[in-house]
Design a protein around this motif. Structure first.
Motif, PDB file in Angstrom:
ATOM      1  N   ALA A  98       0.848  -1.191   0.000  1.00 58.20           N
ATOM      2  CA  ALA A  98       0.000   0.000   0.000  1.00 58.20           C
ATOM      3  C   ALA A  98       0.883   1.240   0.000  1.00 58.20           C
ATOM      4  O   ALA A  98       1.776   1.387   0.847  1.00 58.20           O
ATOM      5  CB  ALA A  98      -0.915  -0.007   1.218  1.00 58.20           C
ATOM      6  N   SER A 120      -0.549   4.222   0.187  1.00 57.36           N
ATOM      7  CA  SER A 120      -1.296   5.076   1.121  1.00 57.36           C
ATOM      8  C   SER A 120      -2.331   4.183   1.797  1.00 57.36           C
ATOM      9  O   SER A 120      -2.551   3.038   1.377  1.00 57.36           O
ATOM     10  CB  SER A 120      -1.977   6.238   0.375  1.00 57.36           C
ATOM     11  OG  SER A 120      -2.860   5.733  -0.615  1.00 57.36           O
ATOM     12  N   ASP A 121      -2.949   4.676   2.864  1.00 57.51           N
ATOM     13  CA  ASP A 121      -3.991   3.882   3.523  1.00 57.51           C
ATOM     14  C   ASP A 121      -5.066   3.513   2.496  1.00 57.51           C
ATOM     15  O   ASP A 121      -5.664   4.404   1.879  1.00 57.51           O
ATOM     16  CB  ASP A 121      -4.619   4.671   4.671  1.00 57.51           C
ATOM     17  CG  ASP A 121      -3.654   4.867   5.836  1.00 57.51           C
ATOM     18  OD1 ASP A 121      -2.546   4.305   5.794  1.00 57.51           O
ATOM     19  OD2 ASP A 121      -4.017   5.594   6.784  1.00 57.51           O
ATOM     20  N   THR A 122      -5.317   2.232   2.313  1.00 52.68           N
ATOM     21  CA  THR A 122      -6.194   1.774   1.231  1.00 52.68           C
ATOM     22  C   THR A 122      -7.131   0.687   1.735  1.00 52.68           C
ATOM     23  O   THR A 122      -6.676  -0.311   2.313  1.00 52.68           O
ATOM     24  CB  THR A 122      -5.360   1.225   0.049  1.00 52.68           C
ATOM     25  OG1 THR A 122      -4.468   2.241  -0.414  1.00 52.68           O
ATOM     26  CG2 THR A 122      -6.251   0.780  -1.093  1.00 52.68           C
ATOM     27  N   TRP A 123      -8.421   0.881   1.497  1.00 52.33           N
ATOM     28  CA  TRP A 123      -9.416  -0.155   1.807  1.00 52.33           C
ATOM     29  C   TRP A 123      -9.552  -1.086   0.607  1.00 52.33           C
ATOM     30  O   TRP A 123      -9.661  -0.637  -0.543  1.00 52.33           O
ATOM     31  CB  TRP A 123     -10.768   0.469   2.121  1.00 52.33           C
ATOM     32  CG  TRP A 123     -10.842   1.103   3.476  1.00 52.33           C
ATOM     33  CD1 TRP A 123     -10.578   2.402   3.791  1.00 52.33           C
ATOM     34  CD2 TRP A 123     -11.207   0.449   4.702  1.00 52.33           C
ATOM     35  NE1 TRP A 123     -10.751   2.608   5.143  1.00 52.33           N
ATOM     36  CE2 TRP A 123     -11.136   1.435   5.729  1.00 52.33           C
ATOM     37  CE3 TRP A 123     -11.580  -0.850   5.032  1.00 52.33           C
ATOM     38  CZ2 TRP A 123     -11.436   1.143   7.057  1.00 52.33           C
ATOM     39  CZ3 TRP A 123     -11.871  -1.138   6.357  1.00 52.33           C
ATOM     40  CH2 TRP A 123     -11.802  -0.161   7.358  1.00 52.33           C
ATOM     41  N   ASP A 161       0.373  -7.565   6.110  1.00 46.75           N
ATOM     42  CA  ASP A 161       1.600  -7.563   6.914  1.00 46.75           C
ATOM     43  C   ASP A 161       1.735  -8.837   7.745  1.00 46.75           C
ATOM     44  O   ASP A 161       2.097  -8.811   8.929  1.00 46.75           O
ATOM     45  CB  ASP A 161       1.650  -6.320   7.821  1.00 46.75           C
ATOM     46  CG  ASP A 161       2.550  -5.243   7.228  1.00 46.75           C
ATOM     47  OD1 ASP A 161       3.098  -5.464   6.127  1.00 46.75           O
ATOM     48  OD2 ASP A 161       2.708  -4.191   7.867  1.00 46.75           O
ATOM     49  N   LEU A 163      -8.662  -2.666   5.790  1.00 45.74           N
ATOM     50  CA  LEU A 163      -7.777  -1.513   5.640  1.00 45.74           C
ATOM     51  C   LEU A 163      -6.329  -1.997   5.571  1.00 45.74           C
ATOM     52  O   LEU A 163      -5.848  -2.710   6.456  1.00 45.74           O
ATOM     53  CB  LEU A 163      -7.942  -0.552   6.823  1.00 45.74           C
ATOM     54  CG  LEU A 163      -6.995   0.658   6.829  1.00 45.74           C
ATOM     55  CD1 LEU A 163      -7.245   1.544   5.611  1.00 45.74           C
ATOM     56  CD2 LEU A 163      -7.125   1.455   8.124  1.00 45.74           C
ATOM     57  N   VAL A 164      -5.632  -1.591   4.503  1.00 46.95           N
ATOM     58  CA  VAL A 164      -4.203  -1.874   4.354  1.00 46.95           C
ATOM     59  C   VAL A 164      -3.470  -0.558   4.591  1.00 46.95           C
ATOM     60  O   VAL A 164      -3.508   0.338   3.747  1.00 46.95           O
ATOM     61  CB  VAL A 164      -3.878  -2.439   2.955  1.00 46.95           C
ATOM     62  CG1 VAL A 164      -2.402  -2.842   2.878  1.00 46.95           C
ATOM     63  CG2 VAL A 164      -4.766  -3.633   2.630  1.00 46.95           C
ATOM     64  N   PRO A 165      -2.829  -0.395   5.735  1.00 47.60           N
ATOM     65  CA  PRO A 165      -2.160   0.880   6.032  1.00 47.60           C
ATOM     66  C   PRO A 165      -1.009   1.152   5.065  1.00 47.60           C
ATOM     67  O   PRO A 165      -0.433   0.232   4.465  1.00 47.60           O
ATOM     68  CB  PRO A 165      -1.640   0.680   7.462  1.00 47.60           C
ATOM     69  CG  PRO A 165      -2.406  -0.479   8.008  1.00 47.60           C
ATOM     70  CD  PRO A 165      -2.714  -1.351   6.845  1.00 47.60           C
ATOM     71  N   ALA A 166      -0.673   2.424   4.905  1.00 43.06           N
ATOM     72  CA  ALA A 166       0.452   2.800   4.047  1.00 43.06           C
ATOM     73  C   ALA A 166       1.715   2.055   4.478  1.00 43.06           C
ATOM     74  O   ALA A 166       2.044   1.986   5.663  1.00 43.06           O
ATOM     75  CB  ALA A 166       0.670   4.306   4.111  1.00 43.06           C
ATOM     76  N   ALA A 215       2.142  -1.156   4.366  1.00 40.80           N
ATOM     77  CA  ALA A 215       1.862  -2.563   4.669  1.00 40.80           C
ATOM     78  C   ALA A 215       1.741  -3.369   3.380  1.00 40.80           C
ATOM     79  O   ALA A 215       1.440  -2.828   2.307  1.00 40.80           O
ATOM     80  CB  ALA A 215       0.584  -2.680   5.488  1.00 40.80           C
TER      81      ALA A 215
END
Length: 530
Positions: free
Chosen positions: A312, A314-317, A330, A341-344, A346
């Motif tokens: 990711a 950026s923070d991405t759903w 992760d 949610l995949v945090p930036a 990760a």
């Protein structure tokens, strides 16, 4: 032809042109597709807005009022060079000098009877053409774009490099198919064409007249149109957008078995030779999109066999649906059929599929890719849409359509290794022996390794035919079950051709197509009458 189409059969190509003209003049509500072919017109319809009986009645009424003469379509002049690899051999086969073959081909006025095989490939016929030209006994594995050929009563030009068995007599630089143009097909059904020699191979070839448009490009329109037809500017949907210029939401680390961008496809363009394409499992894509707040037709990623990894940016759903595979963010297990949610920074990983074949990854905002003929999806047979994803590529997202819904749990099940598929009788069921239908529904068929987005080949007992003559090409649909001469069925899928010459014994119901999309090589398929 299944639940959403009716096949109208007529006597000959002239009757096809007449019926197609009559039907195209005033289609009723609910009719969304007309596909002319060699002896048939396929009429596609929406069963929510009309019925098969109503469509049949409309076809019969239109045929009864068809005029004897069909108004000619626009005339397009196609610049050619008579330099084909088979020119000399074809002339010898027909028993005429090369000069006569060139003069007859260039002197004829051709009409587009139908398109198929590839987007923009026109099957041209002419009352001025007296020959029936046999195809090559061994088809070429590569025919270059622009090659002009002969087969049976037809002439045609290849819009892109493909395999082919036509005898090649000429070549053209005209752009026969341009998905970015307002009119993507140079030679649509019922248009007329003349081949204008740019550089005569022999003296008998008709030279191009000044201003005739034999200068390459898209060809020119005759019959009253003045001057060249300039190529239109790119569609606004293909111009750069803020989303296309924005940083990617995900960066691909491992593309998996075969990953493409897919949405709900390009329906309603089969008459131009363009398949529906889009996601093979439409239900899985729709669900994934809804669970991250997208419109259900937004583009996502179709991942065959899993093995996909991305980081990711950026923070991405995201949401993963379809085939059963382990999902990790992760290194921690995440749920399928749920927004994640995949945090930036990760990493998102989709493991190898354990059941089913195709996973669908929706990204909040929808995947941004160039639009071709109304779709961002990849058609592998036609070569439309973006190339399959590679490691290092960025996946950009657009603007969300709505908030992420509050869903405690979404009901789903692991795809089965034995898939029951509902079918209806096809238009050519009478080409088969009485034993063929019981064999089709009683046997347990095995999905062959020779299956892809174009079609699913099935191994099992042969279906016996009572008719072995060649079927003139006719309209096809996703779900059509064709039977080649070897007797084993082939189910056409999303990228399947829009016309075909193998008899269709049955058609898969629209709802069952999504389940069939998850059948992997070695899985079992059982057909059941709908």
């Amino acid at each position: 032809m299944g639940e959403r189409a009716v096949l109208a059969e007529v006597a000959d190509l002239a009757a096809v042109l007449a019926l197609h003209a009559a039907l195209a003049a005033d289609p009723p509500a609910g009719v969304d597709e007309l596909v002319p072919a060699a002896r048939t017109v396929l009429v596609g319809f929406d069963p929510a807005r009309t019925s098969a009986d109503a469509v049949r009645s409309w076809i019969v009424a239109a045929a009864g009022t068809t005029p004897d003469a069909v108004a000619p379509g626009p005339l397009v002049e196609v610049p050619v060079r008579y330099d084909g690899a088979d020119l000399d051999d074809t002339a010898a086969l027909l028993g005429i000098p090369v000069a006569d073959l060139v003069a007859r081909h260039a002197g004829a006025e051709w009409t587009v009877a139908f398109t198929g095989f590839a987007p923009g490939f026109a099957y041209l016929v002419s009352a001025d053409w007296p020959f029936d030209v046999p195809r090559l006994t061994q088809p070429r594995t590569r025919v270059p774009a622009g090659a002009v050929g002969l087969a049976a009563e037809f002439s045609g030009a290849y819009p892109r490099e493909t395999p082919g068995g036509w005898r090649l007599i000429a070549s053209t630089d005209a752009v026969l198919f341009d998905p970015d143009a307002a009119d993507p097909v140079l030679l649509p059904p019922r248009s007329r064409a003349r081949f204008v020699a740019q550089r005569a191979r022999v003296a008998a070839a008709a030279p191009s007249a000044p201003g005739s448009g034999a200068s390459g490009g898209r060809g020119t329109s005759g019959g009253g149109d003045a001057g060249d037809s300039p190529s239109p500017p790119p569609s606004p949907s293909l111009r750069p957008t803020p989303e296309a210029d924005s940083p990617p939401a995900l960066r691909v680390l491992a593309p998996g078995g075969f990953t493409t961008v897919q949405d709900l496809g390009r329906p309603g363009r089969a008459a131009l030779g363009v398949a529906r394409s889009g996601a093979v499992d439409r239900a899985a894509l729709r669900i994934a999109n809804r669970l991250v707040g997208n419109d259900e037709g937004a583009a996502g990623l179709e991942i065959a066999l899993g093995g996909f990894g991305a980081r990711a940016e950026s923070d991405t759903w995201v949401c993963v649906t379809g085939a059963f595979a382990e999902v990790r963010v992760d290194g921690r297990t995440a749920d399928a059929y749920a927004p994640v949610l995949v945090p930036a920074g990760a990493e998102l990983q989709i493991g190898a599929v354990r059941a089913g074949l195709r996973c669908y990854l929706a990204v909040r905002g929808g995947v941004v890719a160039p639009v071709a003929l109304g779709s961002r999806g990849t058609d592998v047979l036609a070569g439309l849409g973006p190339a399959p994803l590679r490691a290092g590529e960025g996946v950009r997202a657009g603007d969300p359509a709505s908030p992420i819904p509050v869903v405690d749990a979404f009901p789903w099940s692991v795809p089965s290794t034995v898939i029951d598929v509902r079918i209806t009788a096809g238009p050519r069921a009478d080409w088969f022996a009485p034993s063929a239908w019981p064999t089709l529904v009683d046997a347990e068929w095995t999905v062959s390794t020779h299956s892809d987005r174009v079609g699913m080949r099935l191994d099992g007992p042969p279906l016996e035919r009572t008719r072995h003559d060649e079927l003139p090409s006719e309209g096809m649909r996703p779900g059509a079950i064709q039977v080649p001469p070897h007797g084993r069925p082939v189910v056409l899928l999303a990228d399947g051709p829009v016309t075909g010459g193998y008899p269709v014994i049955a058609a898969v119901t629209d709802a069952a197509l999504d389940a069939l999309a998850q059948a992997r090589p070695g899985d079992a398929v059982r057909f059941r009458r709908a």
